[in-house]
Design a protein around this motif. Structure first.
Motif, mmCIF file in Angstrom:
data_model
loop_
_atom_site.group_PDB
_atom_site.id
_atom_site.type_symbol
_atom_site.label_atom_id
_atom_site.label_comp_id
_atom_site.label_asym_id
_atom_site.label_seq_id
_atom_site.Cartn_x
_atom_site.Cartn_y
_atom_site.Cartn_z
ATOM 1 N N ILE A 43 23.248 51.699 57.600
ATOM 2 C CA ILE A 43 21.969 51.241 57.647
ATOM 3 C C ILE A 43 21.276 51.578 59.085
ATOM 4 N N TYR A 46 19.819 55.143 59.060
ATOM 5 C CA TYR A 46 18.612 55.040 58.076
ATOM 6 C C TYR A 46 17.428 54.627 59.088
ATOM 7 N N GLN A 121 29.397 44.635 56.458
ATOM 8 C CA GLN A 121 30.029 45.490 55.169
ATOM 9 C C GLN A 121 31.055 44.483 54.653
ATOM 10 N N VAL A 150 32.652 49.504 53.861
ATOM 11 C CA VAL A 150 32.511 48.739 52.565
ATOM 12 C C VAL A 150 33.630 49.044 51.812
ATOM 13 N N GLY A 213 27.872 53.518 46.834
ATOM 14 C CA GLY A 213 27.137 53.395 48.024
ATOM 15 C C GLY A 213 26.929 54.864 48.410
ATOM 16 N N SER A 239 24.839 59.807 51.004
ATOM 17 C CA SER A 239 24.672 61.259 50.545
ATOM 18 C C SER A 239 23.029 61.629 50.168
ATOM 19 N N THR A 262 20.683 44.386 47.576
ATOM 20 C CA THR A 262 20.582 44.545 48.990
ATOM 21 C C THR A 262 21.345 43.145 49.610
ATOM 22 N N LEU A 263 21.881 43.299 50.955
ATOM 23 C CA LEU A 263 22.635 42.003 51.530
ATOM 24 C C LEU A 263 21.451 40.821 51.696
ATOM 25 N N GLU A 310 28.100 59.961 60.102
ATOM 26 C CA GLU A 310 27.409 60.814 59.123
ATOM 27 C C GLU A 310 28.190 62.317 58.913
ATOM 28 N N GLY A 316 37.144 53.004 57.571
ATOM 29 C CA GLY A 316 37.061 51.465 57.770
ATOM 30 C C GLY A 316 35.908 51.305 58.965
HETATM 31 P P1 NDP Z 1 30.990 54.253 55.240
HETATM 32 O O1 NDP Z 1 32.093 53.802 56.261
HETATM 33 O O2 NDP Z 1 31.533 54.115 53.869
HETATM 34 O O3 NDP Z 1 30.732 55.888 55.309
HETATM 35 C C1 NDP Z 1 29.894 56.647 54.342
HETATM 36 C C2 NDP Z 1 31.017 57.217 53.799
HETATM 37 O O4 NDP Z 1 30.180 57.818 52.528
HETATM 38 C C3 NDP Z 1 31.650 58.458 53.927
HETATM 39 O O5 NDP Z 1 32.848 58.072 54.843
HETATM 40 C C4 NDP Z 1 32.029 59.398 53.023
HETATM 41 O O6 NDP Z 1 33.396 58.994 52.471
HETATM 42 C C5 NDP Z 1 30.947 59.035 51.924
HETATM 43 N N1 NDP Z 1 30.088 60.200 51.644
HETATM 44 C C6 NDP Z 1 29.893 60.523 50.610
HETATM 45 N N2 NDP Z 1 29.213 61.739 50.622
HETATM 46 C C7 NDP Z 1 28.381 61.678 51.973
HETATM 47 C C8 NDP Z 1 27.641 62.326 52.626
HETATM 48 N N3 NDP Z 1 26.838 63.498 52.127
HETATM 49 N N4 NDP Z 1 27.330 61.949 53.856
HETATM 50 C C9 NDP Z 1 28.039 61.130 54.498
HETATM 51 N N5 NDP Z 1 28.740 60.303 53.764
HETATM 52 C C10 NDP Z 1 29.236 60.666 52.475
HETATM 53 O O7 NDP Z 1 29.744 53.429 55.531
HETATM 54 P P2 NDP Z 1 29.537 51.902 55.153
HETATM 55 O O8 NDP Z 1 30.593 51.304 54.792
HETATM 56 O O9 NDP Z 1 28.748 51.619 56.433
HETATM 57 O O10 NDP Z 1 28.215 52.258 54.057
HETATM 58 C C11 NDP Z 1 28.461 52.674 52.861
HETATM 59 C C12 NDP Z 1 27.311 52.542 52.065
HETATM 60 O O11 NDP Z 1 27.082 51.182 51.853
HETATM 61 C C13 NDP Z 1 26.234 53.203 52.882
HETATM 62 O O12 NDP Z 1 25.481 53.825 51.760
HETATM 63 C C14 NDP Z 1 25.248 51.916 53.271
HETATM 64 O O13 NDP Z 1 24.002 52.117 53.309
HETATM 65 C C15 NDP Z 1 25.533 50.952 52.067
HETATM 66 N N6 NDP Z 1 25.346 49.607 52.480
HETATM 67 C C16 NDP Z 1 24.561 48.855 51.688
HETATM 68 C C17 NDP Z 1 24.476 47.487 51.860
HETATM 69 C C18 NDP Z 1 23.654 46.736 50.796
HETATM 70 O O14 NDP Z 1 23.278 45.248 50.693
HETATM 71 N N7 NDP Z 1 22.824 47.400 49.772
HETATM 72 C C19 NDP Z 1 24.979 46.795 53.026
HETATM 73 C C20 NDP Z 1 25.853 47.773 53.705
HETATM 74 C C21 NDP Z 1 26.072 48.824 53.562
HETATM 75 P P3 NDP Z 1 34.321 60.185 51.790
HETATM 76 O O15 NDP Z 1 34.348 61.145 52.925
HETATM 77 O O16 NDP Z 1 35.350 59.623 51.299
HETATM 78 O O17 NDP Z 1 33.371 60.736 50.709
#
Ligand code: NDP
Length: 322
Positions: A43, A46, A121, A150, A213, A239, A262-263, A310, A316
């Motif tokens: 986030i 974002y 997370q 997450v 996510g 993504s 959302t959290l 990104e 992790g």
């Molecule tokens: P991550 O550590 O999971 O990082 C994002 C992962 O998404 C990457 O490591 C990658 O894993 C995967 N991914 C797939 N496609 C893409 C792309 N095009 N660009 C970048 N990453 C990509 O991040 P977080 O754990 O911090 O967050 C995960 C998701 O959860 C996010 O979307 C975040 O916004 C969301 N979130 C939502 C919350 C809510 O309450 N709604 C609260 C916390 C987080 P791989 O290489 O294996 O594909």
């Protein structure tokens, strides 16, 4: 003067600037904290890019853990308390003022880095598995980006609740991490079309829930992976955002449910926040939840931390250490 990371204009990771900033004095109900570890979360990217607009300039970061150094009027805390928090803008900093209502006490036996890592997370994984779709023993669920922040927590907690987890990842190293966290099956979604693979792994039935996510690149396949009346918990957009959806698609997918949680809506009261956090800390203390700190960076390197997150190079939790 203590340092903090500032955003004066929205854009790429290069707009993150480290500045000397006075954190201010704690007001009523607030405490001043020496930050031991600040969490980096998707986030934050974002906020930085302007996808979630904030008034400029702003200090970035929402999450951290540290030690109270000053207490505002009426704040239920004392100097020396260890606390963690997840909704305080300006947390990429050496010092920050935190509302006590948004903080949780950190128990002895849980270190600062683990506490910081669990706030955003960990609480998210908790509400997704208990409130969005309450996972039942014997369920099969799909967790995207299963080696992410997450993702690793979801995988462990769902497995501990008796579910069979199918995880998706983009590298061999991430596949190993997802397996070690309990994933029974891991799909390289960079190499194969994951929805048919999920069908095959579930004898054609599909999964009870998809925790997605990733967003734009996975959404269609996530819908196609559900069992009848299954739940698609779309909780992020790593993504990119998902385009508008015709509700009729939910009918065609088998009367499935789509939610975008959302959290903030799951830690509405301090009691709810602390209850969820206590469950996570208890799991750590019992040795049932292992929190992977995938990378740490100095505050000065916040830009690199964002580039790596990104760029899909992290696993992790990513932390900044002031
Ligand atoms: P991550 O550590 O999971 O990082 C994002 C992962 O998404 C990457 O490591 C990658 O894993 C995967 N991914 C797939 N496609 C893409 C792309 N095009 N660009 C970048 N990453 C990509 O991040 P977080 O754990 O911090 O967050 C995960 C998701 O959860 C996010 O979307 C975040 O916004 C969301 N979130 C939502 C919350 C809510 O309450 N709604 C609260 C916390 C987080 P791989 O290489 O294996 O594909």
């Amino acid at each position: 003067m203590p340092t903090a990371v500032l955003v004066s204009e929205t854009g790429g990771p290069e707009v993150l600037t480290v500045t000397e900033a006075e954190p201010g004095s704690p007001g009523p109900g607030e405490v001043l904290v020496d930050v031991a570890a600040a969490g980096v979360n998707y986030i934050d990217t974002y906020h930085r890019s302007g996808a979630y607009p904030l008034p400029l300039p702003f200090r970035i970061g929402l999450e951290g853990a540290g030690t109270v150094t000053a207490v505002g009027e009426g704040a239920d805390a004392k100097v020396g308390d260890r606390i963690a928090w997840s909704s305080t803008l300006g947390s990429y900093a050496a010092q920050v003022v935190v509302p006590v209502a948004a903080a949780v006490p950190v128990p002895d036996g849980v270190d600062d880095q683990t506490a910081a890592a669990l706030m955003l997370q960990g609480l998210t994984a908790h509400y997704l598995l208990t409130s969005t779709y309450a996972v039942q023993p014997g369920d099969t669920v799909l967790v995207h980006a299963a080696a992410g922040g997450v993702g690793l927590l979801l995988t462990q907690l769902a497995t501990a609740r008796g579910a069979r987890v199918i995880g998706t990842v983009s590298t061999a190293e991430k596949a190993e991490l997802a397996r070690a966290a309990g994933a029974a099956e891991v799909i390289r979604y960079d190499q194969v079309d994951f929805a048919p693979a999920v069908r095959e792994l579930t004898g054609g039935e599909g999964v009870a829930a998809v925790y997605d996510g990733v967003g734009a690149s996975t959404f269609d396949g996530s819908l196609d992976s559900l069992r009848r009346r299954g739940v698609l918990a779309l909780f992020g957009a790593a993504s990119g955002p998902v385009p508008p959806v015709d509700p009729q698609r939910l009918n065609r997918a088998g009367s499935v449910f789509l939610t975008r949680p959302t959290l903030a809506d799951h830690v509405v009261t301090t009691q709810e926040l602390r209850g969820r956090a206590a469950d996570l800390f208890d799991a750590v203390l019992a040795g049932e939840l292992s929190v992977r700190i995938g990378a740490t960076y100095a505050l000065d390197d916040a830009r690199t931390a964002h580039e790596d997150l990104e760029g899909r190079r992290t696993t992790g939790k990513v932390l900044l250490i002031p």
